[in-house]
Every structure is written in C-alpha cells, then in structure tokens.
Write an enzyme that holds these catalytic residues in place. Structure first.
Site, PDB file in Angstrom:
ATOM      1  N   GLU A  62      -7.833   4.729   9.840  1.00 53.40           N
ATOM      2  CA  GLU A  62      -7.480   3.775  10.658  1.00 53.40           C
ATOM      3  C   GLU A  62      -7.190   4.386  11.976  1.00 53.40           C
ATOM      4  O   GLU A  62      -6.267   3.925  12.754  1.00 53.40           O
ATOM      5  CB  GLU A  62      -6.151   3.066   9.971  1.00 53.40           C
ATOM      6  CG  GLU A  62      -6.294   2.680   8.724  1.00 53.40           C
ATOM      7  CD  GLU A  62      -6.107   3.494   7.661  1.00 53.40           C
ATOM      8  OE1 GLU A  62      -6.235   4.741   7.794  1.00 53.40           O
ATOM      9  OE2 GLU A  62      -6.495   3.216   6.250  1.00 53.40           O
ATOM     10  N   SER A  63      -7.767   5.498  12.492  1.00 50.70           N
ATOM     11  CA  SER A  63      -7.627   6.391  13.599  1.00 50.70           C
ATOM     12  C   SER A  63      -7.362   7.775  13.373  1.00 50.70           C
ATOM     13  O   SER A  63      -8.030   8.524  12.887  1.00 50.70           O
ATOM     14  CB  SER A  63      -6.397   5.755  14.512  1.00 50.70           C
ATOM     15  OG  SER A  63      -7.382   5.758  15.909  1.00 50.70           O
ATOM     16  N   HIS A  68       0.155  19.192  18.385  1.00 48.77           N
ATOM     17  CA  HIS A  68      -0.152  20.559  19.094  1.00 48.77           C
ATOM     18  C   HIS A  68       1.442  21.098  19.015  1.00 48.77           C
ATOM     19  O   HIS A  68       2.304  20.568  19.223  1.00 48.77           O
ATOM     20  CB  HIS A  68      -0.634  20.418  20.625  1.00 48.77           C
ATOM     21  CG  HIS A  68      -0.750  21.792  21.124  1.00 48.77           C
ATOM     22  ND1 HIS A  68      -1.873  22.645  20.613  1.00 48.77           N
ATOM     23  CD2 HIS A  68       0.044  22.839  21.885  1.00 48.77           C
ATOM     24  CE1 HIS A  68      -1.811  23.776  21.317  1.00 48.77           C
ATOM     25  NE2 HIS A  68      -0.716  24.138  21.792  1.00 48.77           N
ATOM     26  N   CYS A  83      -4.507   1.558  13.642  1.00 44.00           N
ATOM     27  CA  CYS A  83      -5.193   0.221  13.669  1.00 44.00           C
ATOM     28  C   CYS A  83      -4.800  -0.409  12.532  1.00 44.00           C
ATOM     29  O   CYS A  83      -4.901   0.156  11.236  1.00 44.00           O
ATOM     30  CB  CYS A  83      -6.643   0.344  14.102  1.00 44.00           C
ATOM     31  SG  CYS A  83      -7.105   1.209  15.613  1.00 44.00           S
ATOM     32  N   GLN A 175       8.783  -7.558 -18.881  1.00 43.64           N
ATOM     33  CA  GLN A 175       8.313  -8.528 -17.827  1.00 43.64           C
ATOM     34  C   GLN A 175       6.816  -8.485 -17.469  1.00 43.64           C
ATOM     35  O   GLN A 175       6.138  -7.445 -17.870  1.00 43.64           O
ATOM     36  CB  GLN A 175       9.198  -8.511 -16.377  1.00 43.64           C
ATOM     37  CG  GLN A 175       9.298  -7.179 -16.053  1.00 43.64           C
ATOM     38  CD  GLN A 175      10.611  -6.687 -15.243  1.00 43.64           C
ATOM     39  OE1 GLN A 175      11.098  -7.406 -14.664  1.00 43.64           O
ATOM     40  NE2 GLN A 175      10.695  -5.422 -14.963  1.00 43.64           N
ATOM     41  N   HIS A 206      15.553  -3.806   2.120  1.00 40.17           N
ATOM     42  CA  HIS A 206      16.344  -2.439   1.829  1.00 40.17           C
ATOM     43  C   HIS A 206      17.144  -1.981   2.735  1.00 40.17           C
ATOM     44  O   HIS A 206      18.069  -0.972   2.505  1.00 40.17           O
ATOM     45  CB  HIS A 206      15.007  -1.535   1.461  1.00 40.17           C
ATOM     46  CG  HIS A 206      14.230  -2.058   0.233  1.00 40.17           C
ATOM     47  ND1 HIS A 206      13.030  -2.134   0.268  1.00 40.17           N
ATOM     48  CD2 HIS A 206      14.669  -2.251  -0.888  1.00 40.17           C
ATOM     49  CE1 HIS A 206      12.642  -2.356  -0.869  1.00 40.17           C
ATOM     50  NE2 HIS A 206      13.717  -2.442  -1.641  1.00 40.17           N
ATOM     51  N   ASP A 230      11.399   0.032  -7.500  1.00 42.53           N
ATOM     52  CA  ASP A 230      10.300   0.102  -6.476  1.00 42.53           C
ATOM     53  C   ASP A 230      10.665   1.221  -5.556  1.00 42.53           C
ATOM     54  O   ASP A 230       9.698   1.871  -4.778  1.00 42.53           O
ATOM     55  CB  ASP A 230       9.929  -1.031  -5.567  1.00 42.53           C
ATOM     56  CG  ASP A 230      11.494  -1.694  -5.135  1.00 42.53           C
ATOM     57  OD1 ASP A 230      11.962  -1.070  -4.112  1.00 42.53           O
ATOM     58  OD2 ASP A 230      11.607  -2.796  -5.475  1.00 42.53           O
ATOM     59  N   ASP A 281      19.022   0.876 -19.415  1.00 42.56           N
ATOM     60  CA  ASP A 281      19.648  -0.464 -19.263  1.00 42.56           C
ATOM     61  C   ASP A 281      20.830  -0.306 -18.106  1.00 42.56           C
ATOM     62  O   ASP A 281      21.577   0.448 -18.512  1.00 42.56           O
ATOM     63  CB  ASP A 281      20.020  -1.227 -20.356  1.00 42.56           C
ATOM     64  CG  ASP A 281      20.793  -2.543 -20.367  1.00 42.56           C
ATOM     65  OD1 ASP A 281      20.848  -2.889 -19.220  1.00 42.56           O
ATOM     66  OD2 ASP A 281      20.888  -3.310 -21.274  1.00 42.56           O
ATOM     67  N   GLY A 282      20.752  -0.725 -17.063  1.00 44.53           N
ATOM     68  CA  GLY A 282      21.798  -0.539 -16.044  1.00 44.53           C
ATOM     69  C   GLY A 282      23.270  -0.870 -16.595  1.00 44.53           C
ATOM     70  O   GLY A 282      24.351  -0.430 -16.030  1.00 44.53           O
ATOM     71  N   SER A 301      18.830  -6.088  -8.044  1.00 47.26           N
ATOM     72  CA  SER A 301      18.244  -6.493  -9.041  1.00 47.26           C
ATOM     73  C   SER A 301      17.323  -7.531  -8.583  1.00 47.26           C
ATOM     74  O   SER A 301      17.157  -7.928  -7.547  1.00 47.26           O
ATOM     75  CB  SER A 301      19.284  -7.355  -9.915  1.00 47.26           C
ATOM     76  OG  SER A 301      19.685  -8.445  -9.198  1.00 47.26           O
ATOM     77  N   ASP A 303      15.533 -11.511  -9.800  1.00 42.98           N
ATOM     78  CA  ASP A 303      16.500 -12.572  -9.791  1.00 42.98           C
ATOM     79  C   ASP A 303      17.083 -13.084 -11.252  1.00 42.98           C
ATOM     80  O   ASP A 303      16.639 -12.064 -12.265  1.00 42.98           O
ATOM     81  CB  ASP A 303      15.345 -13.899  -9.564  1.00 42.98           C
ATOM     82  CG  ASP A 303      14.762 -13.718  -8.299  1.00 42.98           C
ATOM     83  OD1 ASP A 303      15.526 -13.869  -7.223  1.00 42.98           O
ATOM     84  OD2 ASP A 303      13.704 -13.290  -8.169  1.00 42.98           O
TER      85      ASP A 303
HETATM   86  N1  SPD Z   1      13.756 -13.536  -5.168  1.00 37.71           N
HETATM   87  C1  SPD Z   1      13.332 -12.108  -4.844  1.00 37.71           C
HETATM   88  C2  SPD Z   1      14.866 -11.371  -4.999  1.00 37.71           C
HETATM   89  C3  SPD Z   1      14.486  -9.896  -5.465  1.00 37.71           C
HETATM   90  C4  SPD Z   1      15.694  -9.057  -5.006  1.00 37.71           C
HETATM   91  N2  SPD Z   1      15.247  -7.774  -5.429  1.00 37.71           N
HETATM   92  C5  SPD Z   1      14.048  -7.181  -4.803  1.00 37.71           C
HETATM   93  C6  SPD Z   1      14.005  -5.710  -5.222  1.00 37.71           C
HETATM   94  C7  SPD Z   1      13.551  -5.111  -4.129  1.00 37.71           C
HETATM   95  N3  SPD Z   1      13.869  -3.612  -4.189  1.00 37.71           N
END
Ligand code: SPD
Length: 429
Positions: A62-63, A68, A83, A175, A206, A230, A281-282, A301, A303
């Site tokens: 991408e470039s 230096h 780019c 999940q 974030h 993530d 588990d949190g 979290s 949803d």
């Molecule tokens: N409807 C999406 C809600 C998501 C909230 N958490 C997202 C995690 C990103 N770290």
C-alpha cells in the site's frame, strides 16, 4: 477516502540514541509497525552510514514506511505513506514512536492525490485512481460480488457488503464466531450474528469505554476488563502510563484467537507486559476476586444474549462494587437507548441501586455499526464525578499525545449531554 493516499510526516525528538543507531532493531520495528498497522510488507532496505545514522524504507503493498535517523541529535524523521482505507498510518506512527522511545513528537497528515482534483482531468483517470486507492485489484474484484452481511433484529436490520469469503468461522462452546472482510469497514468480528467491531469504527467504542473513566480517575493503577476479547479496550487502557496492571477476563479463547489473527490493529497489545489475559468466566472471576482489588472495572461485553447475559445482572454488579477501591469507577457498555430501551434503562437502574443514583451517569457515542448508531455507556463511581472531577487540560494533552480519533476533552463533556427522550426515560427531565 477523499484522496489516493495518506501521508503522515513525523519528527521524532529526544529518542533513544542506541535505538536510532541499531539497524537491525530499527528495521524490525519498522516492519512490525507496518504489519500491525494493517499493511502487507513487500520488502525492506536499510543502510547504516558512518559514523552514525540510518536510512531505511519498508515497501508495503500500500506504499511505504521510510525513516532517516540522526543519533547525534537524538532525532528521526519518519514518513508513512498509505493508500486505501484498510491501514491505520497513525497506529504505525505510534508503534515507531514507542520503539524509538521518542519523548517529543510533531506530526501531521497530508492528503495525497485528492479525488476532487483528479476528477478535473477526466472520468477515466478518476476511475483508475479509485482502483489504485483500493490497493488490491484482487480484493476489489471480490467486492464486486453482491454479498452482504445483515444483522437482523425483529423490526430492523443493518447490512454491510463483504468479499464473500469468511476469514474465520468457528462454533465455540459459547457462540458462533465469524470474521468477515467487508468492503467499507475493514475486517469485522461477529458473534452470534451480531456485529462486535469493525476495523473502521472500533476506535469510537474503545476510546469512549476507556478514556472517559481513565481521564476522570487519573491515578488508576489496577484495571479489570470483563469481556473485551478482541483487545481494543486493553490497547486503549495501556496508553495510560499510570496504569500498572490490566487484567482482561474473557470467557471465550476463540474470540482472542480470531482477533489476534484477523484484527491485528485491535489486538495489538496482547503481548504488553502490563496485560494479563485470563480465559475465564467474568462472573466467577469477580466473585472470587478480593474486595477493593481494582481502581477501574470496564465491562466490555457483547449484547445481553448468550454468554454475556449474566453481565447485565444485579448480582454481578454487587460484586463489581465490592471489588472497586474507594474512588473506583465502573464503566459498562449499555446498548442503544433507542433500540434496546428496556435493557438500557434496567441496567442503569441496577447500577443506581448499587452505587446510589447520584453516582451513576449515562454517556453516549455515535457508532455507525451498532444498532441505531446511538450507543450508551453507564458510568458508576464510588465518589468520582465524571465532569466535576474532570481535568480538561490533561485530557487535551492526552488526546494530542496519542492522536486519539474520537475522544477529546470536548467529547468527554458533551457525551454526558443526553437527548430529551433519553432524559425522560431516566426520569431526568
Ligand atoms: N451490539 C454490539 C455491542 C457490542 C459491545 N461490545 C463490543 C466489544 C468490542 N470490544
């Protein structure tokens, strides 16, 4: 994208002299920064001058990333040219700044090849420019297919075009995890068919879930993230130098694995020495944690369906309260007040019962890929007020130093101003 390319030009002052004169280390840091910024590295060429100083370039699909160094002045000039919109040149800049231990920087971004100007020389060239800007014609072709991911709810849906090839798909014990390559939003993490984050707009969520509490509680040393597999929340937290330890408790190891492989800019801090990742588990983790163990707890979290359901319960937040130190802050993502009004209201009320109404505040951010685009966070504290105890100057400096993309001192304040319908829902007006 308004132009063919983005050119980030940086002056790095008061760097480590040794790092500026170490060819191997510099070349590796530049390559790693390019990769973590999302670039595909083609090759690199670095040369050390006598008696000192290095010039080098990393050629990317991408470039380029070029540098230096003047060790005798503890100075380096860096330019990053990218780019397409799948790379974050500012992340590359940030990683190189850290690698060289620069104490002072000055940086600016210049648009190269502005499309509005290119149009003046004819449609054919403009079209060619658009193809060049997309970087990889192969990917462009894939996107020509009419493939869409749709997040469907009972009465509404939101769709994003993608390449057709799923980058990752796994049914974990918790999940279904998928990563798509989208046309307009970069790679996207989806859990049980709900969008968790995309490379294009993840920074909004974030930055807001992190910097609002961390720039209110300015001395937080120990921080807990519940969820956040993530890595985006950890990445932002670790920008705060006073934070000594971050514990991230994620129930699903496959989310972490998918993020490490396919969301490198979001998961870029997983190897940070201050971060401990616990696959657990949190809810159980917080029950077993000692009292007053953390200054800030962030509930990042998914949803409230599937594995995250218990993260919206009163019993869980009683434990969160117990684990917060005096002056501690909880921030939890709290869904859309427009589309998830019941959950939104109930969880704020839960927090109010535990922390006391005057210590609970709602704040908002605009997140395009979350339902309705209007997203909320609950702020609950043991005594620290998000506006009265907020140091604007500190937030302004922090924003500049880290080149934050959404959060700044004005957004911090404005995020707590609520639309009338939200105020009414919360009995505030
Ligand atoms: N409807 C999406 C809600 C998501 C909230 N958490 C997202 C995690 C990103 N770290």
């Amino acid at each position: 994208m308004k132009a063919l390319g983005r050119h980030v030009i940086v002056e790095l002052y008061r760097c480590s002299t040794a790092k500026l004169d170490d060819l191997e280390c510099l070349e590796q840091s530049m390559i790693l920064a390019a990769q973590k910024a999302g670039a595909t590295v083609i090759n690199s060429n670095f040369h050390r001058f006598q008696p000192w100083g290095i010039s080098g370039v990393v050629v990317i699909q991408e470039s380029h990333f070029a540098i230096h160094t003047w060790p005798e002045y503890r100075f380096a000039s860096l330019d990053i040219f990218t780019c397409g919109d799948t790379i974050d040149p500012w992340l590359g800049y940030h990683l190189i700044k850290e690698a060289l231990q620069a104490e002072y920087v000055s940086a600016k971004e210049v648009e190269r090849g502005v499309f509005a100007e290119l149009e003046q020389v004819g449609q054919r060239l403009h079209e060619q420019a658009l193809v060049t800007a997309s970087v990889a014609p192969r990917v462009q072709q894939q996107f020509d297919q009419n493939m869409w991911f749709t997040e469907s709810h009972e009465d509404f849906a939101f769709s994003l075009r993608h390449s057709g090839a799923l980058l990752y798909k796994k049914n974990s014990p918790y999940q279904e995890i998928k990563v798509y390559e989208t046309a307009g939003f970069g790679n996207m993490l989806v859990l049980d068919d709900l969008i968790m984050c995309t490379e294009k707009d993840e920074y909004i969520y974030h930055e807001m879930i992190t910097h609002v509490p961390l720039l209110t509680h300015t001395k937080a040393q120990r921080v807990l993230i519940v969820g956040g597999g993530d890595g985006g929340t950890a990445r932002e937290l670790l920008k705060h130098e006073h934070v000594e330890a971050v514990v991230l408790v994620e129930i699903d190891p496959d989310v972490v694995a998918a993020a490490k492989q396919y969301l490198p800019r979001i998961s870029s801090s997983f190897n940070h020495p201050k971060l401990t990742v616990k696959i657990a588990d949190g809810i159980q983790y917080i029950h077993e944690s000692p009292a007053a163990a953390f200054d800030v707890i962030i509930v990042d979290s998914s949803d409230p369906v599937g594995p995250a359901e218990g993260l919206f319960n009163e019993a869980f937040y009683q434990q969160v309260y117990r684990c917060l130190r005096p002056g501690g802050i909880l921030v939890a993502q709290n869904e859309s007040p427009l589309y998830h009004s019941q959950v939104f209201k109930q969880s704020l009320e839960t927090h109010q019962r535990i922390f006391g109404s005057e210590h609970v505040h709602c704040y908002l951010a605009s997140i395009p890929t979350y339902p309705s685009g209007l997203w909320s966070f609950s702020y609950a504290a043991k005594g620290v007020h998000p506006l009265k105890d907020f140091d604007r100057d500190r937030a302004r400096l922090f924003t500049q130093e880290h080149y934050l993309m959404y959060y700044n001192e004005d957004i911090h304040t404005a995020a707590f101003c609520l639309p009338s319908f939200v105020k009414r829902m919360l009995g505030l007006g």
